[in-house]
Motif scaffolding. Structure first.
Motif: not given
Length: 150
Positions: A2-3, A5-6, A9
């Motif tokens: 998730s890190d 992906v952030n 983004r």
């Protein structure tokens, strides 16, 4: 994960913002250039109209010059004829003056349009001869009127 992906983004968002700003600047530049092209096009139309008007005026003036040239041709022939006549008269007057200058102080008889005059030639000017008649009268004769000298 998730890190990651952030971070992706955020990077995509920054890239999107950067591209969006660049696209906006390019859009403004295109608008400005389109305005300049329109201005140049308007100026070109004005210049084209002025050129057409100037060409029309020039054609009219050219016609007038041709008409004036045609009207002056007879004068040119007359002027040429008069110049030849003046040159002939001047040459004759010079010849008479030269002949008379060599005879100053002598007795001469000059035929002129007014008749014959005899006496002592006392002076010759630019356009006259001076004769002292036996009676004591001084007569000035224009060289243009002299027809013969003896």
């Amino acid at each position: 994960m998730s890190d990651i992906v952030n971070r992706l983004r955020r990077r995509i968002f920054r890239l999107f913002n950067s591209l969006s700003r660049r696209l906006h600047r390019i859009s403004l530049d295109v608008s400005r250039l389109a305005g300049q092209v329109n201005d140049v096009s308007a100026q070109e139309k004005q210049l084209s109209a002025q050129l057409a008007q100037t060409t029309q005026t020039l054609n009219g003036l050219s016609g007038q010059v041709s008409a004036l040239a045609a009207r002056t041709e007879p004068f040119a022939a007359q002027i040429s004829s008069l110049q030849a006549e003046v040159a002939s008269l001047i040459a004759t007057r010079r010849a008479v003056r030269t002949l008379l200058q060599g005879r100053i102080g002598t007795t001469v008889s000059i035929e002129s349009n007014a008749g014959a005059i005899s006496g002592t030639l006392t002076a010759v000017g630019e356009d006259f001869a001076q004769i002292l008649e036996p009676t004591g009268d001084i007569v000035l004769i224009p060289l243009a009127n002299v027809t013969s000298v003896s």
